[in-house]
Design an enzyme around this catalytic site. Structure first.
Site, PDB file in Angstrom:
ATOM      1  N   GLY A 264     -91.673  96.120  14.388  1.00 51.26           N
ATOM      2  CA  GLY A 264     -91.725  97.513  13.976  1.00 51.26           C
ATOM      3  C   GLY A 264     -92.537  98.448  14.833  1.00 51.26           C
ATOM      4  N   GLU A 302     -92.941  89.783  15.566  1.00 53.18           N
ATOM      5  CA  GLU A 302     -91.497  89.912  15.768  1.00 53.18           C
ATOM      6  C   GLU A 302     -91.120  91.249  16.403  1.00 53.18           C
ATOM      7  OE1 GLU A 302     -90.067  89.686  11.754  1.00 53.18           O
ATOM      8  OE2 GLU A 302     -90.466  87.548  11.540  1.00 53.18           O
ATOM      9  N   ARG A 305     -87.811  96.367  19.514  1.00 52.41           N
ATOM     10  CA  ARG A 305     -87.760  97.630  20.240  1.00 52.41           C
ATOM     11  C   ARG A 305     -88.854  97.764  21.301  1.00 52.41           C
ATOM     12  NH1 ARG A 305     -85.791 102.258  17.714  1.00 52.41           N
ATOM     13  NH2 ARG A 305     -86.082 101.181  15.736  1.00 52.41           N
ATOM     14  N   CYS A 372     -63.543 111.238  18.414  1.00 56.07           N
ATOM     15  CA  CYS A 372     -63.103 112.281  17.494  1.00 56.07           C
ATOM     16  C   CYS A 372     -63.983 112.339  16.256  1.00 56.07           C
ATOM     17  CB  CYS A 372     -61.658 112.027  17.090  1.00 56.07           C
ATOM     18  SG  CYS A 372     -60.625 111.845  18.532  1.00 56.07           S
ATOM     19  N   GLU A 373     -65.237 112.696  16.454  1.00 57.61           N
ATOM     20  CA  GLU A 373     -66.207 112.863  15.368  1.00 57.61           C
ATOM     21  C   GLU A 373     -67.173 113.926  15.844  1.00 57.61           C
ATOM     22  OE1 GLU A 373     -67.007 110.809  12.551  1.00 57.61           O
ATOM     23  OE2 GLU A 373     -65.622 109.148  12.884  1.00 57.61           O
TER      24      GLU A 373
HETATM   25  C1  LIG Z   1     -85.565  94.551  12.811  1.00 61.79           C
HETATM   26  C2  LIG Z   1     -86.615  93.567  12.517  1.00 61.79           C
HETATM   27  C3  LIG Z   1     -87.628  93.324  13.469  1.00 61.79           C
HETATM   28  C4  LIG Z   1     -87.744  94.092  14.758  1.00 61.79           C
HETATM   29  O1  LIG Z   1     -88.069  95.424  14.564  1.00 61.79           O
HETATM   30  P1  LIG Z   1     -88.464  96.334  15.826  1.00 61.79           P
HETATM   31  O2  LIG Z   1     -88.695  97.659  15.236  1.00 61.79           O
HETATM   32  O3  LIG Z   1     -87.333  96.307  16.773  1.00 61.79           O
HETATM   33  O4  LIG Z   1     -89.701  95.743  16.419  1.00 61.79           O
HETATM   34  C5  LIG Z   1     -88.542  92.339  13.178  1.00 61.79           C
HETATM   35  N1  LIG Z   1     -88.488  91.628  12.031  1.00 61.79           N
HETATM   36  C6  LIG Z   1     -87.541  91.839  11.094  1.00 61.79           C
HETATM   37  C7  LIG Z   1     -87.533  91.020   9.863  1.00 61.79           C
HETATM   38  C8  LIG Z   1     -86.582  92.815  11.310  1.00 61.79           C
HETATM   39  O5  LIG Z   1     -85.639  93.026  10.377  1.00 61.79           O
END
Ligand SMILES: *Cc1c(COP(=O)(O)O)cnc(C)c1O
Length: 443
Positions: A264, A302, A305, A372-373
């Protein structure tokens, strides 16, 4: 206010994308400023592979991963790259080579990871709110690092699958800490009204149930509060609640080895006074490590992005420039099927010309695709240096949730993808053909 391309043109975003002086034609002194990935001019790649084209910098991806590892060096940790941000096998292979783990949210993503490395399962965590029994079996057979379970029913389903395969998988419950993160409502996940996780108040009871099951090994607590979160505070708040839960669970007699802090961490799509990435990750690490101090847990991360977003760009050609009643439209050969973020989230992406012309003045334009949007746009009322039909534009920060969210809408074949490493470029996905589009159809 939105930064003008000029600010980018001065600063660039090295090492991934910056302007370099490239010889134009045969005359040595006739130089032109061309946006380049590492040291490969993007115009050269567009010529060789066509457009629309995704280009990624391997150097940048590796460097950003290393930034995470350095920031967390004081805590035992494993970075599990979130495969859904960009699941190209070439990128997974690159990350696998440097020992990165993976966070998957489907059987398909797990298969991708295993395609790259049969033995990578030990570094895989499996998240997602709707795992099927089939997906569970695949992950059980492979012996993954951790299942992040999101509901009571899923817990019993996993227990059943595990019993049948005579396994005892390590599990964490994904708790929903009821923390609000300032981000787009579609990608905020940490409040009780969202579909994700188990309310933190109910977790203790469920952990008791889980540990009574002979086929489940309670091993951790997991949390993920959303995506594109730029400040450290929501992370700190969530991990404080998790730390409290870990203490309770341990006093209840559970062995809690892992805290999965989710992903995140946001990136700066608008280039203006962005804190340096390293400082941002250091603050993020601090927000996560501090509440866990003394707990001796292994931290799982995790990020998706933050690893690949700024490492990728989408190169597109200008097809037409048209004026409608005083409004100028730049029609590109890339569209919302190639990069959905502006249409889906109203997301901002910086867009710059691949070949810089110092003399051209900015004009206000809408940059739109051919679909076409009316929602098919990359930018509205954007200041852009004068462009001509045939010119190349680069949509920046498109490495995450770009290709991964692409589709074949309007029967448009998906773009090709290239991975650049220093001076060499490798095609990691060829452009789709019409045959690729219709192959699964029966008539
Ligand atoms: C989407 C997601 C991530 C990655 O989120 P980013 O914003 O790309 O870092 C990590 N863990 C879970 C469970 C997710 O659904």
């Amino acid at each position: 206010m939105s930064p003008s391309p000029a600010s980018f043109q001065q600063a660039g975003r090295p090492p991934a994308f910056s302007y370099r002086e490239v010889r134009k034609g045969l005359v040595r002194r006739n130089l032109q400023s061309v946006l380049s990935c590492d040291s490969v001019p993007l115009s050269q790649l567009a010529e060789r592979y066509g457009t629309p084209l995704y280009v990624y910098s391997a150097t940048t991806i590796r460097e950003r991963l290393r930034t995470f590892d350095r920031a967390f060096r004081k805590a035992p940790h494993t970075v599990c790259y979130s495969v859904k941000a960009n699941s190209n096998l070439g990128i997974l292979r690159l990350l696998n080579r440097v020992g990165c783990g993976f966070d998957v949210v489907s059987g398909g993503e797990l298969e991708r990871v295993l395609t790259v490395d049969r033995g990578a399962g030990r570094r895989v965590v499996f998240s997602g709110v709707g795992k099927t029994a089939e997906e569970m079996r695949l992950a059980l057979r492979d012996g993954i690092l951790l299942f992040n379970v999101e509901s009571e029913s899923e817990l019993w389903q996993l227990g059943e699958c595990a019993a049948r395969l005579k396994k005892k998988p390590p599990i964490a419950l994904r708790v929903n800490p009821h923390v609000s993160a300032e981000t787009h409502p579609y990608i905020a996940t940490g409040l009780h009204q969202h579909k994700f996780g188990i309310p933190v108040e109910q977790a203790r009871k469920l952990y008791a149930g889980a540990s009574a099951n002979r086929h489940l090994a309670v091993s951790g607590v997991s949390v993920h509060i959303g995506s594109q979160i730029t400040g450290p505070e929501p992370f700190a708040e969530a991990i404080e609640r998790v730390a409290e839960l870990v203490r309770q669970l341990r006093s209840d007699g559970h062995r809690i080895e892992y805290v999965d802090a989710g992903g995140g961490l946001g990136i700066s799509y608008e280039n203006s006074d962005a804190p340096r990435f390293r400082d941002q990750v250091v603050n993020y690490a601090e927000a996560i490590i501090r509440p866990l101090r003394g707990l001796k847990v292994h931290v799982l991360l995790e990020p998706g992005r933050a690893i690949v977003g700024p490492a990728g760009t989408l190169i597109t050609s200008v097809l037409y420039v048209k004026d409608n009643d005083g409004k100028r439209f730049v029609v590109t050969d890339a569209a919302m099927n190639d990069l959905l973020r502006p249409s889906l989230y109203g997301a901002y992406h910086e867009i710059v010309p691949v070949k810089r012309n110092a003399n051209s003045a900015n004009t206000k334009v809408d940059i739109v695709g051919p679909i076409c949007e009316t929602g098919d746009f990359f930018a509205r009322d954007r200041q852009l240096p004068e462009v001509q039909e045939g010119d190349l534009l680069a949509v920046l920060d498109a490495g995450a949730y770009g290709m991964a969210l692409s589709s074949n809408y309007n029967s448009r074949p998906r773009a090709a993808e290239v991975l650049v490493q220093g001076r060499s470029a490798q095609l990691i996905r060829r452009r789709e053909s019409f045959q690729d589009l219709v192959r699964p159809e029966l008539f």
